[in-house]
Design a protein around this motif. Structure first.
Motif, short mmCIF file in Angstrom:
data_model
loop_
_atom_site.label_atom_id
_atom_site.label_comp_id
_atom_site.label_asym_id
_atom_site.label_seq_id
_atom_site.Cartn_x
_atom_site.Cartn_y
_atom_site.Cartn_z
N LEU A 1 0.83 -1.21 0.00
CA LEU A 1 0.00 0.00 0.00
C LEU A 1 0.86 1.26 0.00
O LEU A 1 0.53 2.25 -0.68
CB LEU A 1 -0.93 0.00 1.22
N LEU A 2 1.95 1.24 0.75
CA LEU A 2 2.83 2.42 0.79
C LEU A 2 3.53 2.63 -0.55
O LEU A 2 3.75 3.78 -0.97
CB LEU A 2 3.85 2.26 1.92
N ARG A 3 3.88 1.55 -1.23
CA ARG A 3 4.49 1.69 -2.56
C ARG A 3 3.51 2.34 -3.52
O ARG A 3 3.91 3.16 -4.37
CB ARG A 3 4.93 0.32 -3.06
N GLU A 4 2.24 1.99 -3.41
CA GLU A 4 1.22 2.63 -4.26
C GLU A 4 1.10 4.11 -3.94
O GLU A 4 0.97 4.95 -4.85
CB GLU A 4 -0.14 1.95 -4.04
N ARG A 5 1.17 4.46 -2.66
CA ARG A 5 0.98 5.85 -2.23
C ARG A 5 2.22 6.70 -2.52
O ARG A 5 2.10 7.87 -2.93
CB ARG A 5 0.67 5.92 -0.73
N MET A 6 3.41 6.15 -2.30
CA MET A 6 4.64 6.94 -2.35
C MET A 6 5.24 7.01 -3.75
O MET A 6 5.98 7.94 -4.07
CB MET A 6 5.67 6.37 -1.37
N GLY A 7 5.01 6.00 -4.58
CA GLY A 7 5.54 6.03 -5.93
C GLY A 7 6.88 5.34 -6.08
O GLY A 7 7.49 4.88 -5.09
N VAL B 1 9.05 -0.06 9.19
CA VAL B 1 9.11 0.16 7.76
C VAL B 1 9.97 1.40 7.51
O VAL B 1 9.88 2.39 8.24
CB VAL B 1 7.70 0.31 7.15
N ILE B 2 10.84 1.32 6.50
CA ILE B 2 11.72 2.42 6.10
C ILE B 2 11.36 2.82 4.68
O ILE B 2 11.17 1.97 3.81
CB ILE B 2 13.20 2.00 6.18
N ASP C 1 12.30 3.59 -2.09
CA ASP C 1 12.60 2.20 -1.74
C ASP C 1 11.95 1.94 -0.38
O ASP C 1 12.34 2.54 0.63
CB ASP C 1 14.12 1.99 -1.65
N ILE C 2 10.96 1.08 -0.35
CA ILE C 2 10.18 0.83 0.87
C ILE C 2 10.42 -0.61 1.29
O ILE C 2 10.18 -1.55 0.52
CB ILE C 2 8.68 1.09 0.64
N ARG C 3 10.88 -0.79 2.53
CA ARG C 3 11.19 -2.15 2.98
C ARG C 3 10.98 -2.28 4.48
O ARG C 3 10.98 -1.30 5.22
CB ARG C 3 12.63 -2.52 2.62
N ILE C 4 10.84 -3.52 4.90
CA ILE C 4 10.68 -3.86 6.31
C ILE C 4 12.05 -4.02 6.94
O ILE C 4 12.98 -4.56 6.33
CB ILE C 4 9.86 -5.15 6.47
N THR C 5 12.19 -3.55 8.16
CA THR C 5 13.44 -3.73 8.91
C THR C 5 13.11 -4.26 10.29
O THR C 5 12.09 -3.91 10.88
CB THR C 5 14.22 -2.41 9.02
N ILE D 1 19.20 9.68 5.50
CA ILE D 1 18.65 9.08 6.71
C ILE D 1 17.14 9.02 6.58
O ILE D 1 16.54 9.82 5.85
CB ILE D 1 19.06 9.89 7.96
N SER D 2 16.54 8.07 7.27
CA SER D 2 15.08 7.95 7.23
C SER D 2 14.58 7.49 8.59
O SER D 2 15.24 6.68 9.25
CB SER D 2 14.65 6.93 6.17
N PRO D 3 13.43 8.01 9.03
CA PRO D 3 12.86 7.50 10.27
C PRO D 3 12.36 6.07 10.07
O PRO D 3 11.99 5.68 8.97
CB PRO D 3 11.69 8.45 10.55
N THR D 4 12.38 5.30 11.14
CA THR D 4 11.78 3.97 11.13
C THR D 4 10.40 4.08 11.77
O THR D 4 10.28 4.53 12.91
CB THR D 4 12.64 2.96 11.91
N ILE D 5 9.37 3.69 11.04
CA ILE D 5 8.01 3.72 11.56
C ILE D 5 7.68 2.30 12.04
O ILE D 5 7.59 1.37 11.23
CB ILE D 5 6.99 4.15 10.49
N TYR D 6 7.54 2.13 13.34
CA TYR D 6 7.29 0.80 13.89
C TYR D 6 5.84 0.40 13.67
O TYR D 6 4.92 1.23 13.73
CB TYR D 6 7.65 0.76 15.37
#
Length: 295
Positions: free
Chosen positions: A13-19, A40-41, A23-27, A49-54
């Motif tokens: 869903l985030l890939r659809e929203r962000m375009g 998710v990063i 690069d969207i991946r689980i950490t 740098i990117s925030p990690t959203i738990y």
């Protein structure tokens, strides 16, 4: 939908929203005391740098009936808000001389953090480990910290001994120890004078910032002063990673009583990440050193 299916769906869903630029991946993140979280990063190629959203809380929301599209929207909003705060230049972090004044230490439990310690410079101290962090103070971020890893030492060309000497200097200079009686603390918080005589024998040791203040035991001079004043060894009870409690070792109660007290506080009053230890320690006045109590 189980947790794995949920995280996979959120990424889609985030890939659809962000375009496609992202690069969207689980950490998987291991926090203090082996608390393992899934996040998710989302990063563009230009991002440093990117925030990690738990995702634990969003999953609880999903299980309570929240819509997946709405959850993805909230995550995107949170990401964009945090990215505004992350607009910092971290190139300075490559040079030790640029960071050495903001490197401090804290103590954590050794056994509960074995996997974390594999990649983190540390010293063993009783059943604890001394680890190091860089403290950030920024008008946007407020106070934050970066745990020092072994690759940081390699980048700086430093070793753990130098890191410890540097951190000890910074702790004494910027986070001096703070020793206050529990009676004074309660009176300050409530504005009510305590009539409990024994409360005057219980002390709290932390640092001036009350942040990771349990590590003040590593550089405290006031422990000896208190022991000499009371003409007694001192029991040291781990309250959390932020402070310890001191009281005279007068043998009025069995050590098991204090162990049960520490265990109860850890279980009911302290966040899992902030639990320090279930052990007892003693300042040996004759030896002038702190030791773990095994009896």
């Amino acid at each position: 939908m189980d947790y794995k299916e949920f995280t996979d769906s959120i990424v889609d869903l985030l890939r659809e929203r962000m375009g496609a630029d992202y690069d969207i991946r689980i950490t998987n993140v291991t926090k203090t005391n082996d608390i393992r979280l899934t996040g998710v990063i989302m990063m563009r190629e230009s991002d440093k740098i990117s925030p990690t959203i738990y995702l634990e809380e969003p999953y609880r929301q999903y299980c309570a009936g929240a819509d997946m599209q709405e959850i993805a929207r909230r995550i995107e909003v949170l990401y964009r808000e945090q990215m505004k705060e992350f607009d910092l230049d971290f190139d300075f972090f490559k040079e030790f001389e640029c960071v050495r004044d903001r490197i401090f230490h804290k103590i954590i439990h050794y056994e509960k953090n074995r996997s974390l310690l594999e990649d983190v410079p540390h010293f063993r101290w009783c059943d604890l480990a001394v680890v190091f962090y860089y403290s950030i103070e920024d008008s946007m971020l407020g106070r934050a910290s970066i745990l020092i890893h072994k690759n940081h030492l390699d980048m700086w060309g430093q070793d753990t001994d130098e890191l410890y000497r540097n951190a000890q200097h910074n702790m004494r200079r910027y986070m001096p120890e703070l020793l206050v009686s529990m009676q004074e603390l309660v009176e300050e918080m409530t504005g009510v004078k305590s009539k409990e005589e024994k409360a005057g024998k219980l002390y709290v040791l932390t640092n001036s910032e009350k942040l990771y203040g349990a590590s003040a035991v590593l550089y405290s001079g006031k422990i000896k002063e208190l022991a000499d004043k009371m003409q007694s060894d001192l029991l040291i009870l781990p309250s959390s990673v932020h402070e310890v409690l001191l009281l005279p070792d007068d043998h009025e109660r069995e050590y098991d009583f204090y162990r049960r007290m520490v265990a109860e506080v850890n279980t009911t009053q302290v966040e899992p990440e902030e639990v320090l230890s279930y052990s007892l320690y003693r300042y040996n006045r004759e030896k002038e050193e702190i030791e773990e109590i095994f009896v």
